[in-house]
Design a protein around this motif. Sequence first.
Motif, PDB file in Angstrom:
ATOM      1  N   LYS A  32       9.188   2.084  -4.710  1.00 23.20           N
ATOM      2  CA  LYS A  32       9.386   0.646  -4.816  1.00 23.20           C
ATOM      3  C   LYS A  32       9.787   0.080  -3.463  1.00 23.20           C
ATOM      4  CE  LYS A  32      10.474   0.602  -9.642  1.00 23.20           C
ATOM      5  NZ  LYS A  32       9.814  -0.368 -10.403  1.00 23.20           N
ATOM      6  N   GLN A  33       9.658  -1.229  -3.344  1.00 21.95           N
ATOM      7  CA  GLN A  33      10.004  -1.929  -2.111  1.00 21.95           C
ATOM      8  C   GLN A  33      11.455  -1.637  -1.711  1.00 21.95           C
ATOM      9  OE1 GLN A  33       8.637  -6.033  -1.940  1.00 21.95           O
ATOM     10  NE2 GLN A  33      10.630  -6.621  -1.147  1.00 21.95           N
ATOM     11  N   LYS A  34      12.331  -1.492  -2.686  1.00 16.31           N
ATOM     12  CA  LYS A  34      13.745  -1.201  -2.447  1.00 16.31           C
ATOM     13  C   LYS A  34      13.904   0.092  -1.638  1.00 16.31           C
ATOM     14  CE  LYS A  34      17.987  -0.369  -5.044  1.00 16.31           C
ATOM     15  NZ  LYS A  34      18.603  -0.383  -6.364  1.00 16.31           N
ATOM     16  N   TYR A  35      13.104   1.089  -1.941  1.00 10.93           N
ATOM     17  CA  TYR A  35      13.148   2.369  -1.231  1.00 10.93           C
ATOM     18  C   TYR A  35      12.825   2.170   0.256  1.00 10.93           C
ATOM     19  CZ  TYR A  35      11.567   6.920   0.441  1.00 10.93           C
ATOM     20  OH  TYR A  35      11.372   8.057   1.183  1.00 10.93           O
ATOM     21  N   TRP A  36      11.760   1.430   0.534  1.00  8.47           N
ATOM     22  CA  TRP A  36      11.338   1.224   1.915  1.00  8.47           C
ATOM     23  C   TRP A  36      12.307   0.316   2.667  1.00  8.47           C
ATOM     24  CZ3 TRP A  36       8.350   4.766   3.640  1.00  8.47           C
ATOM     25  CH2 TRP A  36       7.479   5.414   2.782  1.00  8.47           C
ATOM     26  N   ALA A  37      12.910  -0.640   1.970  1.00  9.59           N
ATOM     27  CA  ALA A  37      13.921  -1.494   2.601  1.00  9.59           C
ATOM     28  C   ALA A  37      15.063  -0.629   3.115  1.00  9.59           C
ATOM     29  CB  ALA A  37      14.433  -2.532   1.601  1.00  9.59           C
ATOM     30  N   ALA A  38      15.557   0.253   2.258  1.00 10.80           N
ATOM     31  CA  ALA A  38      16.656   1.136   2.655  1.00 10.80           C
ATOM     32  C   ALA A  38      16.237   2.080   3.776  1.00 10.80           C
ATOM     33  CB  ALA A  38      17.142   1.933   1.449  1.00 10.80           C
ATOM     34  N   LYS A  39      15.036   2.599   3.684  1.00 13.63           N
ATOM     35  CA  LYS A  39      14.546   3.538   4.707  1.00 13.63           C
ATOM     36  C   LYS A  39      14.405   2.851   6.071  1.00 13.63           C
ATOM     37  CE  LYS A  39      11.736   7.490   5.070  1.00 13.63           C
ATOM     38  NZ  LYS A  39      10.472   8.003   5.208  1.00 13.63           N
ATOM     39  N   CYS A  40      14.098   1.559   6.050  1.00 11.63           N
ATOM     40  CA  CYS A  40      13.970   0.791   7.296  1.00 11.63           C
ATOM     41  C   CYS A  40      15.312   0.254   7.789  1.00 11.63           C
ATOM     42  CB  CYS A  40      13.018  -0.386   7.090  1.00 11.63           C
ATOM     43  SG  CYS A  40      11.302   0.094   6.850  1.00 11.63           S
ATOM     44  N   GLY A  41      16.353   0.393   6.967  1.00  9.37           N
ATOM     45  CA  GLY A  41      17.675  -0.062   7.386  1.00  9.37           C
ATOM     46  C   GLY A  41      17.973  -1.508   7.039  1.00  9.37           C
ATOM     47  N   TYR A  42      17.289  -2.044   6.037  1.00  7.89           N
ATOM     48  CA  TYR A  42      17.508  -3.426   5.614  1.00  7.89           C
ATOM     49  C   TYR A  42      18.020  -3.455   4.180  1.00  7.89           C
ATOM     50  CZ  TYR A  42      14.562  -4.808   9.560  1.00  7.89           C
ATOM     51  OH  TYR A  42      14.044  -4.998  10.801  1.00  7.89           O
ATOM     52  N   ASN A  43      18.742  -4.529   3.844  1.00 12.37           N
ATOM     53  CA  ASN A  43      19.041  -4.726   2.433  1.00 12.37           C
ATOM     54  C   ASN A  43      17.797  -5.348   1.803  1.00 12.37           C
ATOM     55  OD1 ASN A  43      19.161  -7.649   2.603  1.00 12.37           O
ATOM     56  ND2 ASN A  43      21.217  -7.444   3.445  1.00 12.37           N
ATOM     57  N   GLU A  44      17.759  -5.388   0.487  1.00 12.99           N
ATOM     58  CA  GLU A  44      16.557  -5.866  -0.207  1.00 12.99           C
ATOM     59  C   GLU A  44      16.208  -7.306   0.143  1.00 12.99           C
ATOM     60  OE1 GLU A  44      16.004  -4.697  -4.437  1.00 12.99           O
ATOM     61  OE2 GLU A  44      17.993  -3.816  -4.134  1.00 12.99           O
ATOM     62  N   GLN A  45      17.222  -8.148   0.276  1.00 15.00           N
ATOM     63  CA  GLN A  45      16.966  -9.560   0.550  1.00 15.00           C
ATOM     64  C   GLN A  45      16.353  -9.766   1.934  1.00 15.00           C
ATOM     65  OE1 GLN A  45      20.403 -12.103   0.380  1.00 15.00           O
ATOM     66  NE2 GLN A  45      19.164 -13.951   0.262  1.00 15.00           N
ATOM     67  N   GLU A 104       0.833  -1.207   0.000  1.00 16.29           N
ATOM     68  CA  GLU A 104       0.000   0.000   0.000  1.00 16.29           C
ATOM     69  C   GLU A 104       0.866   1.255   0.000  1.00 16.29           C
ATOM     70  OE1 GLU A 104      -3.551   0.639   0.061  1.00 16.29           O
ATOM     71  OE2 GLU A 104      -3.365  -1.346  -0.844  1.00 16.29           O
ATOM     72  N   LYS A 105       1.923   1.248   0.822  1.00 14.72           N
ATOM     73  CA  LYS A 105       2.847   2.389   0.875  1.00 14.72           C
ATOM     74  C   LYS A 105       3.459   2.629  -0.498  1.00 14.72           C
ATOM     75  CE  LYS A 105       3.963   4.290   4.935  1.00 14.72           C
ATOM     76  NZ  LYS A 105       3.891   5.713   5.203  1.00 14.72           N
ATOM     77  N   CYS A 106       3.892   1.558  -1.145  1.00 15.31           N
ATOM     78  CA  CYS A 106       4.509   1.675  -2.475  1.00 15.31           C
ATOM     79  C   CYS A 106       3.516   2.250  -3.478  1.00 15.31           C
ATOM     80  CB  CYS A 106       5.000   0.311  -2.953  1.00 15.31           C
ATOM     81  SG  CYS A 106       6.428  -0.317  -2.056  1.00 15.31           S
ATOM     82  N   ARG A 107       2.313   1.730  -3.453  1.00 10.72           N
ATOM     83  CA  ARG A 107       1.304   2.189  -4.407  1.00 10.72           C
ATOM     84  C   ARG A 107       0.920   3.642  -4.152  1.00 10.72           C
ATOM     85  NH1 ARG A 107      -2.491  -1.799  -4.305  1.00 10.72           N
ATOM     86  NH2 ARG A 107      -3.759  -0.806  -2.743  1.00 10.72           N
ATOM     87  N   ASN A 108       0.721   3.999  -2.906  1.00 11.78           N
ATOM     88  CA  ASN A 108       0.279   5.355  -2.564  1.00 11.78           C
ATOM     89  C   ASN A 108       1.351   6.423  -2.776  1.00 11.78           C
ATOM     90  OD1 ASN A 108      -2.230   4.356  -1.865  1.00 11.78           O
ATOM     91  ND2 ASN A 108      -1.752   4.211   0.308  1.00 11.78           N
ATOM     92  N   THR A 109       2.614   6.024  -2.696  1.00 13.22           N
ATOM     93  CA  THR A 109       3.697   7.006  -2.813  1.00 13.22           C
ATOM     94  C   THR A 109       4.468   6.897  -4.126  1.00 13.22           C
ATOM     95  OG1 THR A 109       5.246   5.530  -1.683  1.00 13.22           O
ATOM     96  CG2 THR A 109       4.033   7.104  -0.305  1.00 13.22           C
ATOM     97  N   GLY A 110       4.157   5.902  -4.929  1.00 11.41           N
ATOM     98  CA  GLY A 110       4.851   5.727  -6.197  1.00 11.41           C
ATOM     99  C   GLY A 110       6.293   5.276  -6.022  1.00 11.41           C
TER     100      GLY A 110
END
Length: 75
Positions: free
Chosen positions: A21-34, A13-19
């Motif tokens: 990608k999951q990669k962006y939120w992974a980095a923002k949360c302090g995680y790598n993509e995997q 939902e966050k990805c869709r509402n803000t345009g």
Amino acid sequence: MKEYEIIKFFVKEKCRNTGTKQKYWAAKCGYNEQTFSYILNGNKKIYYSDIVKLCKGLECQPNDLIKIETDKKRA
């Protein structure tokens, strides 16, 4: 609904509402993509420290990520 599916739904939902990608939120949360993918797919145990990181990165509250279903059959 399994526990991790709520987090996965919230991130989608966050990805869709803000345009974004999951990669962006992974980095923002302090995680790598995997690792972030493991969390979203239920392949990583989630600890309190993960909830804190997710909430800070996703700009949400723990209640947004955790839902407890009660057994309605009990009296």
